[in-house]
Design a protein around this motif. Structure first.
Motif, mmCIF file in Angstrom:
data_model
loop_
_atom_site.group_PDB
_atom_site.id
_atom_site.type_symbol
_atom_site.label_atom_id
_atom_site.label_comp_id
_atom_site.label_asym_id
_atom_site.label_seq_id
_atom_site.Cartn_x
_atom_site.Cartn_y
_atom_site.Cartn_z
ATOM 1 N N CYS A 198 -59.392 45.081 13.560
ATOM 2 C CA CYS A 198 -60.541 45.226 12.868
ATOM 3 C C CYS A 198 -61.380 44.232 12.037
ATOM 4 C CB CYS A 198 -59.862 45.393 11.345
ATOM 5 S SG CYS A 198 -58.244 43.723 10.747
ATOM 6 N N GLY A 199 -62.594 44.927 11.086
ATOM 7 C CA GLY A 199 -63.529 43.828 11.077
ATOM 8 C C GLY A 199 -63.154 42.911 10.241
ATOM 9 N N THR A 200 -64.646 41.949 9.403
ATOM 10 C CA THR A 200 -64.014 41.447 8.288
ATOM 11 C C THR A 200 -63.796 42.107 6.383
ATOM 12 O OG1 THR A 200 -65.469 39.648 9.117
ATOM 13 C CG2 THR A 200 -64.708 39.518 7.337
ATOM 14 N N PHE A 221 -55.066 36.571 10.778
ATOM 15 C CA PHE A 221 -54.816 38.056 10.005
ATOM 16 C C PHE A 221 -55.804 38.995 10.662
ATOM 17 C CE2 PHE A 221 -53.416 34.867 7.008
ATOM 18 C CZ PHE A 221 -52.312 34.971 6.386
ATOM 19 N N ASP A 222 -55.755 38.617 12.160
ATOM 20 C CA ASP A 222 -56.561 39.883 12.853
ATOM 21 C C ASP A 222 -55.412 41.402 13.151
ATOM 22 O OD1 ASP A 222 -58.503 41.851 13.440
ATOM 23 O OD2 ASP A 222 -57.334 40.865 15.868
ATOM 24 N N GLY A 233 -63.597 48.603 13.484
ATOM 25 C CA GLY A 233 -62.267 48.155 14.040
ATOM 26 C C GLY A 233 -62.299 48.635 15.703
ATOM 27 N N LEU A 234 -60.918 48.069 16.146
ATOM 28 C CA LEU A 234 -60.698 49.031 17.824
ATOM 29 C C LEU A 234 -60.750 49.526 18.137
ATOM 30 C CD1 LEU A 234 -60.483 47.006 20.872
ATOM 31 C CD2 LEU A 234 -57.885 46.847 19.783
ATOM 32 N N LEU A 266 -60.604 53.083 12.065
ATOM 33 C CA LEU A 266 -62.540 52.676 12.175
ATOM 34 C C LEU A 266 -62.899 53.158 10.882
ATOM 35 C CD1 LEU A 266 -62.049 54.510 15.404
ATOM 36 C CD2 LEU A 266 -61.810 52.345 15.224
ATOM 37 N N ARG A 267 -63.628 52.479 10.888
ATOM 38 C CA ARG A 267 -64.266 52.600 9.522
ATOM 39 C C ARG A 267 -66.087 52.506 10.041
ATOM 40 N NH1 ARG A 267 -64.071 51.848 3.418
ATOM 41 N NH2 ARG A 267 -66.069 51.190 2.951
ATOM 42 N N GLY A 268 -66.759 53.486 9.493
ATOM 43 C CA GLY A 268 -68.017 53.336 9.782
ATOM 44 C C GLY A 268 -68.898 54.962 8.871
#
Length: 321
Positions: A72-74, A24-25, A218-219, A191-193
């Motif tokens: 995406c990240g986990t 599910f990436d 996020g890529l 993107l999340r940070g």
């Protein structure tokens, strides 16, 4: 949505369930169709819809030097799965030991004894168990032995001739085509940070930016300037009606070649705002449209002229003015 990271965290007697399995990436539109299928089947039978996924991605374990970057990240993936209405996600640690299970061992331990599955929803290209020896025929045969049905989802769509897939999304993002990626994802790529301190050059030039930390999820797409939105999840949780929760932005990705930069950075200028203090806050950037590639300018004056033009284009795209 319940989240479990080990089979022994699944409550005793949980079920019956309708289950699907996958990495599910990106949780793209193809994934969405599968998730809708398990949720629909579960609601129609009084069961619970469960997605089984893995961390890290299997490719990172089997081919660490060749594994593609993740879309995406986990935590992003879990949040996206929750949006599709599943009742629970079982996030299993993927190791070489885990991968040595035979197809039947995986099915029995996870789907039958762990989740009490009555239906398993898979694509025709499903692979599972040691050396990917399990395929669709094996899943159907195991279902007949262990008492669950297998519901097969065919390829459900394409965009511009390309099948909906994580690979296609990844390729589009690495080309900077965030609009094309959104067509496959069914939403803008994010993107999340955490916002961290940068060199403050943007502020000196009249365009203060929120710089994302290097470990943002996020890529990161191709270098360039993008129009997008800056979302503030914590603020939206505490003050859902605030006008400052979702803000239009011009987003720069790259090394700042005009200043001989080396490190790639992601930084967002909120249009027409110089009063925001976002340091330490976790933000989400939604990338809507690619404006231009990154270029080196001969001095500050041409850079500022171009930044004004970038802001004007982002304003027109996002706000229609």
């Amino acid at each position: 949505m319940q989240r479990w990271r080990r089979l022994d965290e699944v409550p005793d007697g949980y079920g019956p369930t309708v289950v699907t399995i996958g990495s599910f990436d990106g949780v793209h539109r193809g994934h969405a169709e599968v998730l809708a299928r398990i949720v629909g089947r579960a609601r129609g039978t009084g069961a619970r819809a469960v997605a089984v996924t893995f961390d890290p991605h299997p490719a990172q374990v089997h081919r660490p030097d060749e594994a593609p970057p993740l879309i995406c990240g986990t935590e992003q993936r879990l949040d996206l799965l929750a949006r599709h209405g599943v009742d629970a996600v079982l996030l299993l640690e993927y190791t070489l030991g885990f991968a040595r299970q035979t197809p039947e061992e995986f099915v029995v331990s996870c789907l039958v004894e762990g989740l009490h599955a009555t239906t398993v929803v898979v694509g025709r290209d499903v692979r599972f168990g040691r050396d990917n020896a399990g395929d669709l025929d094996a899943m159907v045969a195991l279902g007949e032995v262990h008492g669950f049905d297998v519901d097969v989802v065919d390829d459900v769509g394409e965009t511009q001739g390309a099948r909906w897939s994580s690979t296609v999304v990844r390729e589009l993002l690495l080309e900077g085509d965030v609009a094309g990626a959104a067509a496959v994802l069914g939403r803008s790529h994010t993107l999340r940070g955490e916002v961290v301190h940068g060199d403050a050059r943007g502020r000196e030039l009249g365009f203060p930016t929120a710089n994302l930390s290097q470990d943002a999820e996020g890529l990161v797409p191709a270098d360039g300037v993008y129009a997008g939105w800056l979302r503030r999840p914590d603020l939206l949780t505490t003050r859902p009606d605030t006008p400052d929760g979702v803000l239009p932005a011009a987003i720069s990705i790259g090394t700042n070649p005009t200043f001989d930069g080396v490190q790639r950075r992601v930084e967002a200028y909120v249009l027409d705002r110089t009063d925001l203090d976002l340091y330490g806050e976790t933000v989400v950037l939604e990338l809507v449209e690619h404006l231009r590639p990154t270029v080196r300018f001969d001095g500050l004056d041409p850079l500022i002229v171009q930044m004004d033009a970038d802001v004007a284009r982002a304003r027109a795209i996002l706000l229609g003015r």
